[in-house]
Design an enzyme around this catalytic site. Structure first.
Site, PDB file in Angstrom:
ATOM      1  N   ARG A  46       0.823  -1.208   0.000  1.00  0.00           N
ATOM      2  CA  ARG A  46       0.000   0.000   0.000  1.00  0.00           C
ATOM      3  C   ARG A  46       0.857   1.258   0.000  1.00  0.00           C
ATOM      4  NH1 ARG A  46      -2.130   2.318   4.432  1.00  0.00           N
ATOM      5  NH2 ARG A  46      -2.012   0.387   5.646  1.00  0.00           N
ATOM      6  N   TYR A  98     -14.491  18.120 -15.633  1.00  0.00           N
ATOM      7  CA  TYR A  98     -14.805  16.708 -15.423  1.00  0.00           C
ATOM      8  C   TYR A  98     -15.867  16.581 -14.334  1.00  0.00           C
ATOM      9  CZ  TYR A  98     -14.255  11.976 -13.634  1.00  0.00           C
ATOM     10  OH  TYR A  98     -14.490  10.702 -13.175  1.00  0.00           O
ATOM     11  N   ASP A 179      -5.744  19.965 -14.608  1.00  0.00           N
ATOM     12  CA  ASP A 179      -6.108  18.661 -15.165  1.00  0.00           C
ATOM     13  C   ASP A 179      -5.691  18.668 -16.623  1.00  0.00           C
ATOM     14  OD1 ASP A 179      -7.355  16.436 -16.305  1.00  0.00           O
ATOM     15  OD2 ASP A 179      -9.025  16.519 -14.903  1.00  0.00           O
ATOM     16  N   LYS A 204      -7.395   7.533 -19.787  1.00  0.00           N
ATOM     17  CA  LYS A 204      -7.756   8.093 -21.088  1.00  0.00           C
ATOM     18  C   LYS A 204      -6.608   7.970 -22.088  1.00  0.00           C
ATOM     19  CE  LYS A 204     -11.672   9.385 -19.118  1.00  0.00           C
ATOM     20  NZ  LYS A 204     -11.447   9.291 -17.678  1.00  0.00           N
TER      21      LYS A 204
END
Length: 387
Positions: A46, A98, A179, A204
């Protein structure tokens, strides 16, 4: 030696030691063997594993940053950045962005955690005025201010003057996050203009095959990097090693995929724009930064390394848009974008999209299929819907 981004996409993050594998191996483990008397860099998965490092190194080099962190999704990366804001901070955000980011920001505002200021990110002077106001209010409250930039915006393709906005935000003492999913690092590098952090939905264009969900945050600020890493560790928002392998393999072809999709998008946008004069077609308007009538065409030509692979078509109504989707044969009606296949979606089908997005707006993500096939499929569907 100094290399271009097209070369770094392929070369960065590869092992170069003698007899080492050309591709970094995938490490499947949740924990690591240790001895009490020795400090080890790896303790528990983790916290991060070596399989992350090649892709993180690659993304940092592409964006011109010092540090990159992978997250389980783009939304997880967004959340990590926003949640660094102290309670009472002010967030200046685009009116179109977004949807996951917009929803999260609104939920935080509704809980009294932050104060929102929505702006048209393309109106530079108005944005800077709002930033100055938000910064003053945040400072008076002993909090922080953050300008969130998306350019081009999702789904309306507004283009921001990123260098001026970042410079103005810095002067006002406001942090900036960008972004960069639509533009990709091959078309825009906000960190080079002084942005504090860049966010990507690796899902994407970067991975490019619609088979991975992943996000990334890149920064040159070591303190911010440490904070984001701590957030990722505590919230458990790490990707799996196999997903990282797939994303790294996908990003190696980013340059050739983006070039091909962008070439097709330019041709398609121009030909679709001509259909606005065809009364038998359901085409009211076409949005694409590469078109001369796009409101920020000159800005895009000056600031971006290309006009991208996303087009919008306003069909005039929900019914017309849905009729187009029903008749498509080559294009795939689906959400998401940036894959090798061409995808199309009516954005207002999502309840979270703002009312300023037209009901009949289709967002087209151009893939790498034959351009003429893509056009003919769209044209027949638009004409059938128009009749």
């Amino acid at each position: 030696m100094s290399t271009t981004p097209r070369t770094r996409v392929v070369a960065a993050g590869r092992p170069h030691e003698p007899n080492s594998p050309v591709n970094p191996p995938v490490e499947f483990t949740s924990t690591y063997h240790y001895r009490p008397s020795v400090e080890y860099p790896q303790v528990y998965a983790r916290e991060g594993i070596p399989s992350f490092e090649p892709l993180e190194q690659l993304l940092a080099e592409l964006e011109g940053g010092q540090h990159a962190l992978l997250f389980s999704s783009g939304q997880a990366a967004i959340s990590a950045v926003i949640q660094q804001l102290p309670v009472g901070s002010h967030l200046v955000m685009p009116r179109h962005a977004y949807m996951g980011f917009c929803t999260l920001a609104q939920q935080m505002a509704d809980k009294g955690l932050i104060v929102l200021h929505r702006v048209d990110i393309a109106e530079t002077e108005a944005v800077l005025s709002t930033v100055a106001e938000a910064s003053a209010q945040a400072e008076a409250a002993g909090a922080q201010s953050l300008l969130w930039i998306e350019s081009p915006t999702n789904p309306m393709l507004e283009v921001a003057d990123v260098p001026r906005l970042v410079q103005g935000a810095q002067a006002a003492g406001t942090l900036t996050a960008v972004d960069n999913t639509f533009a990709t690092p091959l078309r825009q590098n906000p960190l080079s203009h002084g942005a504090d952090v860049v966010i990507h939905s690796v899902t994407k264009f970067l991975s490019g095959h619609s088979d991975v969900v992943m996000g990334a945050a890149i920064t040159s600020d070591p303190e911010l990097h440490t904070q984001l890493h701590g957030h990722r560790n505590l919230h458990g928002t790490i990707p799996g090693p196999m997903e990282v392998f797939l994303a790294l393999r996908g990003v190696r072809t980013l340059a050739v995929r983006l070039d091909a999709a962008e070439r097709s998008a330019g041709v398609l946008a121009q030909r679709l724009a001509e259909l606005t004069e065809d009364g038998a077609c359901s085409v009211r308007s076409v949005g694409y930064p590469g078109l001369a009538d796009h409101p920020q065409h000159q800005r895009a030509a000056q600031l971006l390394g290309g006009f991208g692979a996303i087009i919008t078509v306003d069909t005039g109504s929900r019914e017309a848009a849905d009729a187009v989707l029903e008749r498509l044969q080559v294009w795939t009606p689906a959400t998401s974008l940036g894959g090798v296949e061409s995808l199309v979606e009516r954005r207002r089908r999502h309840p979270g999209e703002p009312e300023t997005v037209p009901e009949g707006l289709l967002r087209l993500s151009v893939g790498i299929e034959d351009t003429e096939d893509l056009y003919q499929d769209l044209a027949q569907a638009l004409r059938a819907a128009g009749s």
